[in-house]
Write a protein that holds these residues in place. Structure first.
Motif, short mmCIF file in Angstrom:
data_model
loop_
_atom_site.label_atom_id
_atom_site.label_comp_id
_atom_site.label_asym_id
_atom_site.label_seq_id
_atom_site.Cartn_x
_atom_site.Cartn_y
_atom_site.Cartn_z
N GLU A 19 -16.16 63.84 35.62
CA GLU A 19 -16.74 62.68 36.29
C GLU A 19 -15.81 61.49 36.11
O GLU A 19 -15.12 61.39 35.09
CB GLU A 19 -18.12 62.36 35.69
N ASP A 22 -16.65 54.93 34.13
CA ASP A 22 -17.43 53.83 34.68
C ASP A 22 -16.71 52.52 34.37
O ASP A 22 -16.76 52.03 33.25
CB ASP A 22 -18.82 53.82 34.07
N THR A 24 -17.47 49.58 35.08
CA THR A 24 -18.34 48.42 34.88
C THR A 24 -18.73 48.24 33.42
O THR A 24 -19.32 47.21 33.07
CB THR A 24 -19.63 48.53 35.72
N GLY A 25 -18.43 49.20 32.57
CA GLY A 25 -18.77 49.08 31.16
C GLY A 25 -17.94 48.00 30.47
O GLY A 25 -16.77 47.81 30.78
N HIS A 28 -16.37 51.00 25.62
CA HIS A 28 -16.53 52.45 25.83
C HIS A 28 -16.31 53.21 24.53
O HIS A 28 -15.44 52.85 23.75
CB HIS A 28 -15.52 52.96 26.86
N ARG A 87 -20.60 52.12 27.37
CA ARG A 87 -20.57 53.39 28.07
C ARG A 87 -19.98 54.46 27.15
O ARG A 87 -19.16 54.16 26.28
CB ARG A 87 -19.73 53.32 29.36
N ARG A 101 -24.52 65.18 24.76
CA ARG A 101 -25.46 64.57 25.70
C ARG A 101 -26.87 64.57 25.13
O ARG A 101 -27.59 63.57 25.24
CB ARG A 101 -25.43 65.32 27.03
N ALA A 110 -29.18 56.27 28.81
CA ALA A 110 -29.55 56.71 30.14
C ALA A 110 -28.38 57.45 30.78
O ALA A 110 -27.23 57.29 30.37
CB ALA A 110 -29.94 55.51 30.99
N ASP A 111 -28.69 58.25 31.79
CA ASP A 111 -27.65 59.03 32.46
C ASP A 111 -26.51 58.18 32.99
O ASP A 111 -25.35 58.59 32.97
CB ASP A 111 -28.25 59.85 33.61
N ASP A 112 -26.82 56.96 33.47
CA ASP A 112 -25.76 56.13 34.04
C ASP A 112 -24.86 55.50 32.98
O ASP A 112 -23.86 54.88 33.31
CB ASP A 112 -26.32 55.07 34.98
N GLU A 113 -25.17 55.70 31.71
CA GLU A 113 -24.32 55.21 30.63
C GLU A 113 -23.39 56.30 30.09
O GLU A 113 -22.60 56.04 29.19
CB GLU A 113 -25.20 54.68 29.48
N ARG A 115 -20.68 59.69 30.84
CA ARG A 115 -19.77 60.41 31.73
C ARG A 115 -19.23 61.63 30.98
O ARG A 115 -18.99 61.56 29.77
CB ARG A 115 -18.58 59.53 32.16
#
Length: 183
Positions: A19, A22, A24-25, A28, A87, A101, A110-113, A115
């Protein structure tokens, strides 16, 4: 067989897949999980390097971890000081990624945090619904594996627990077994 759109198995746990990071984090955590040598180790490090390049100057706390247990410890340490916008990126085999995970989900991420970069998806940890034993084996979803706890032949179902990271396994020929009448 369960359709891919109706399964709890993430796409990266069905076949190798990376993936995108992200961007926007604010900060990380990068967990590089698995063998240091060989083709798999090289692939895992390449995924991590690609993500670091994608993120540019963003703050990245990289942890090179021997296995999923070490990665979970590193994750918990980073989450203890994390702020909004943190992230988590996990590079490794699908089995290792599922284990990390599960720990992340239990910690409230959350899933959006999250990868994932899974470089191999041929090994699965299977939980037996009959005796709660787990076994790790190179087996495809829909395949059969022997349970080390109760010796049943388990069908590896196309379902992964978000809480444990294990595939569901149940007796493949249960309907063909003789059963006793209750007295």
């Amino acid at each position: 067989m369960v359709s891919p759109s109706a399964t709890s198995v993430p796409p990266w746990a069905r076949e190798p897949h990376v993936e995108p990071a992200d961007p926007t984090g604010r900060t990380h955590t990068l967990l590089v999980v698995g063998p240091g040598d060989g083709q798999t180790g090289t692939a895992v490090r390449a995924v991590a390097a690609g993500w670091q390049e994608e993120l540019g100057a963003a703050p990245v706390h990289r942890h090179d971890c021997a296995d999923a247990a070490v990665a979970v410890d590193a994750l918990h340490a980073d989450l203890a000081v994390a702020r909004v916008g943190h992230r988590v990126l996990v590079a490794g085999t699908a089995e290792a990624c599922l284990a990390v995970r599960a720990a992340a989900v239990r910690a409230g991420l959350a899933d959006d945090e999250l990868r994932f970069g899974a470089v191999a998806a041929d090994v699965r940890t299977v939980w037996c619904v009959h005796c709660s034993a787990t076994t790790t084996a190179a087996v495809a979803a829909g395949g059969v594996v022997a349970c080390p706890g109760c010796a049943r032949s388990l069908l590896v179902y196309e379902h992964v627990s978000r809480r444990t990271g294990h595939h569901l396994g149940f007796m493949v020929d249960a309907e063909d077994q003789p059963w006793e009448e209750s007295a």
